[in-house]
Write a protein that holds these residues in place. Structure first.
Motif, PDB file in Angstrom:
ATOM      1  N   VAL A  66     -13.174 -15.450  40.176  1.00 47.29           N
ATOM      2  CA  VAL A  66     -13.297 -14.407  41.183  1.00 47.29           C
ATOM      3  C   VAL A  66     -14.756 -13.994  41.162  1.00 47.29           C
ATOM      4  CG1 VAL A  66     -12.570 -12.097  41.906  1.00 47.29           C
ATOM      5  CG2 VAL A  66     -10.919 -13.642  40.810  1.00 47.29           C
ATOM      6  N   TRP A  67     -15.404 -14.052  42.307  1.00 52.67           N
ATOM      7  CA  TRP A  67     -16.820 -13.755  42.385  1.00 52.67           C
ATOM      8  C   TRP A  67     -17.079 -12.701  43.460  1.00 52.67           C
ATOM      9  CZ3 TRP A  67     -19.012 -14.544  47.098  1.00 52.67           C
ATOM     10  CH2 TRP A  67     -18.368 -15.426  47.960  1.00 52.67           C
TER      11      TRP A  67
ATOM     12  N   ILE B 170     -21.588 -11.548  40.548  1.00 57.13           N
ATOM     13  CA  ILE B 170     -20.665 -11.294  39.447  1.00 57.13           C
ATOM     14  C   ILE B 170     -19.594 -12.359  39.499  1.00 57.13           C
ATOM     15  CG2 ILE B 170     -18.931  -9.687  38.559  1.00 57.13           C
ATOM     16  CD1 ILE B 170     -20.634  -7.452  39.989  1.00 57.13           C
ATOM     17  N   GLU B 171     -19.270 -12.953  38.356  1.00 52.67           N
ATOM     18  CA  GLU B 171     -18.192 -13.937  38.277  1.00 52.67           C
ATOM     19  C   GLU B 171     -17.310 -13.619  37.079  1.00 52.67           C
ATOM     20  OE1 GLU B 171     -20.016 -17.781  37.945  1.00 52.67           O
ATOM     21  OE2 GLU B 171     -20.544 -17.827  40.074  1.00 52.67           O
ATOM     22  N   VAL B 172     -16.007 -13.633  37.306  1.00 47.59           N
ATOM     23  CA  VAL B 172     -15.041 -13.516  36.216  1.00 47.59           C
ATOM     24  C   VAL B 172     -14.106 -14.712  36.343  1.00 47.59           C
ATOM     25  CG1 VAL B 172     -13.197 -12.164  35.172  1.00 47.59           C
ATOM     26  CG2 VAL B 172     -15.200 -10.996  36.122  1.00 47.59           C
ATOM     27  N   THR B 173     -14.083 -15.535  35.304  1.00 41.84           N
ATOM     28  CA  THR B 173     -13.269 -16.745  35.298  1.00 41.84           C
ATOM     29  C   THR B 173     -12.136 -16.574  34.306  1.00 41.84           C
ATOM     30  OG1 THR B 173     -15.210 -18.079  35.850  1.00 41.84           O
ATOM     31  CG2 THR B 173     -13.301 -19.250  34.927  1.00 41.84           C
ATOM     32  N   ASP B 174     -10.913 -16.828  34.766  1.00 44.07           N
ATOM     33  CA  ASP B 174      -9.759 -16.754  33.874  1.00 44.07           C
ATOM     34  C   ASP B 174      -8.994 -18.067  33.903  1.00 44.07           C
ATOM     35  OD1 ASP B 174      -7.582 -16.734  35.843  1.00 44.07           O
ATOM     36  OD2 ASP B 174      -8.050 -14.634  36.224  1.00 44.07           O
TER      37      ASP B 174
ATOM     38  N   ARG C 180     -14.217 -15.390  31.078  1.00 47.05           N
ATOM     39  CA  ARG C 180     -15.678 -15.410  31.036  1.00 47.05           C
ATOM     40  C   ARG C 180     -16.241 -14.468  32.091  1.00 47.05           C
ATOM     41  NH1 ARG C 180     -16.985 -20.758  32.168  1.00 47.05           N
ATOM     42  NH2 ARG C 180     -17.218 -20.218  34.336  1.00 47.05           N
ATOM     43  N   LEU C 181     -17.255 -13.731  31.697  1.00 49.78           N
ATOM     44  CA  LEU C 181     -18.005 -12.859  32.603  1.00 49.78           C
ATOM     45  C   LEU C 181     -19.355 -13.497  32.856  1.00 49.78           C
ATOM     46  CD1 LEU C 181     -18.652 -10.133  34.052  1.00 49.78           C
ATOM     47  CD2 LEU C 181     -19.443  -9.321  31.808  1.00 49.78           C
ATOM     48  N   GLY C 182     -19.752 -13.552  34.103  1.00 46.65           N
ATOM     49  CA  GLY C 182     -21.074 -14.046  34.460  1.00 46.65           C
ATOM     50  C   GLY C 182     -21.776 -13.053  35.368  1.00 46.65           C
ATOM     51  N   LEU C 183     -23.044 -12.815  35.087  1.00 44.68           N
ATOM     52  CA  LEU C 183     -23.892 -11.966  35.919  1.00 44.68           C
ATOM     53  C   LEU C 183     -25.159 -12.736  36.223  1.00 44.68           C
ATOM     54  CD1 LEU C 183     -23.708  -8.655  33.844  1.00 44.68           C
ATOM     55  CD2 LEU C 183     -22.348  -9.231  35.864  1.00 44.68           C
ATOM     56  N   GLU C 184     -25.581 -12.689  37.472  1.00 39.01           N
ATOM     57  CA  GLU C 184     -26.840 -13.318  37.863  1.00 39.01           C
ATOM     58  C   GLU C 184     -27.548 -12.414  38.857  1.00 39.01           C
ATOM     59  OE1 GLU C 184     -28.639 -17.266  40.093  1.00 39.01           O
ATOM     60  OE2 GLU C 184     -26.467 -17.013  39.945  1.00 39.01           O
ATOM     61  N   LEU C 185     -28.749 -12.009  38.511  1.00 34.71           N
ATOM     62  CA  LEU C 185     -29.579 -11.218  39.401  1.00 34.71           C
ATOM     63  C   LEU C 185     -30.562 -12.172  40.064  1.00 34.71           C
ATOM     64  CD1 LEU C 185     -30.326  -8.439  40.506  1.00 34.71           C
ATOM     65  CD2 LEU C 185     -31.917  -8.218  38.566  1.00 34.71           C
ATOM     66  N   ARG C 186     -30.391 -12.342  41.359  1.00 38.48           N
ATOM     67  CA  ARG C 186     -31.218 -13.298  42.094  1.00 38.48           C
ATOM     68  C   ARG C 186     -32.549 -12.674  42.499  1.00 38.48           C
ATOM     69  NH1 ARG C 186     -26.140 -15.795  45.443  1.00 38.48           N
ATOM     70  NH2 ARG C 186     -25.340 -17.007  43.693  1.00 38.48           N
ATOM     71  N   ASP C 187     -33.483 -13.524  42.881  1.00 37.53           N
ATOM     72  CA  ASP C 187     -34.832 -13.075  43.229  1.00 37.53           C
ATOM     73  C   ASP C 187     -34.846 -12.070  44.379  1.00 37.53           C
ATOM     74  OD1 ASP C 187     -35.925 -14.618  41.233  1.00 37.53           O
ATOM     75  OD2 ASP C 187     -36.414 -16.294  42.553  1.00 37.53           O
TER      76      ASP C 187
ATOM     77  N   ASN D 110     -32.649 -13.241  34.150  1.00 39.59           N
ATOM     78  CA  ASN D 110     -31.678 -12.506  34.949  1.00 39.59           C
ATOM     79  C   ASN D 110     -30.340 -13.220  35.065  1.00 39.59           C
ATOM     80  OD1 ASN D 110     -33.572 -10.472  35.361  1.00 39.59           O
ATOM     81  ND2 ASN D 110     -34.414 -11.512  37.137  1.00 39.59           N
ATOM     82  N   HIS D 111     -29.861 -13.737  33.949  1.00 40.72           N
ATOM     83  CA  HIS D 111     -28.625 -14.516  33.955  1.00 40.72           C
ATOM     84  C   HIS D 111     -27.886 -14.271  32.649  1.00 40.72           C
ATOM     85  CE1 HIS D 111     -26.410 -18.505  34.030  1.00 40.72           C
ATOM     86  NE2 HIS D 111     -26.110 -17.950  35.182  1.00 40.72           N
ATOM     87  N   LEU D 112     -26.610 -13.928  32.737  1.00 39.51           N
ATOM     88  CA  LEU D 112     -25.802 -13.709  31.536  1.00 39.51           C
ATOM     89  C   LEU D 112     -24.439 -14.368  31.722  1.00 39.51           C
ATOM     90  CD1 LEU D 112     -25.215 -11.985  28.839  1.00 39.51           C
ATOM     91  CD2 LEU D 112     -24.080 -10.424  30.396  1.00 39.51           C
ATOM     92  N   ARG D 113     -23.967 -15.048  30.704  1.00 46.53           N
ATOM     93  CA  ARG D 113     -22.611 -15.602  30.658  1.00 46.53           C
ATOM     94  C   ARG D 113     -22.067 -15.279  29.282  1.00 46.53           C
ATOM     95  NH1 ARG D 113     -22.213 -16.661  35.370  1.00 46.53           N
ATOM     96  NH2 ARG D 113     -22.893 -18.487  36.477  1.00 46.53           N
TER      97      ARG D 113
END
Length: 138
Positions: A127-128, A78-82, A65-72, A8-11
């Motif tokens: 930005v999260w 959601i994270e977007v880093t520029d 960068r796009l980040g997605l994390e689905l926690r338990d 459940n984690h994507l970067r």
């Protein structure tokens, strides 16, 4: 395509272009569908910081960068880093009808349980937003 370190984690690193900002939203929809999670709210939230990363956070030769994390507990982070840590976004007061920027963050605030901006390495920013299960429109 991306770096999937756990279930459940994507970067994923994307070029700082309008096409890539749209792709960030589509990848979010696709990934959340794969995880079996409603994606409408998350897609709306991703669209704003991804667009801002291209329009206001772009530095020539650097990606975002796009980040997605689905926690338990079902919370989606959601994270977007520029590359522009010096340009920190802020949501505008909706009463300021003349403001031409900052209103999109009101969308983030409406859907998110919590959201914010943190510094990141190499003078960047993240930005999260966290979307709690059952909160807001899904």
């Amino acid at each position: 395509m991306g770096d999937v370190n756990q279930k459940n984690h994507l970067r994923i690193q994307l070029s700082a272009t309008r096409r890539a900002a749209r792709l960030a939203r589509l990848l979010t929809e696709r990934q959340l569908t794969e995880w079996g999670v409603p994606f409408e709210a998350a897609a709306q939230v991703v669209a704003e910081p991804a667009s801002n990363a291209v329009l206001h956070g772009h530095v020539r030769g650097r990606d975002f960068r796009l980040g997605l994390e689905l926690r338990d507990d079902g919370t989606l982070r959601i994270e977007v880093t520029d590359a522009r840590g010096d340009r920190v976004p802020c949501a505008k007061d909706p009463e300021e009808g003349e403001a031409e920027t900052g209103r999109g963050l009101l969308i983030v605030a409406a859907y998110a349980h919590r959201w914010g901006v943190d510094g990141a390495p190499a003078h960047a920013k993240t930005v999260w937003a966290e979307l709690a299960p059952g909160r807001g429109k899904t």
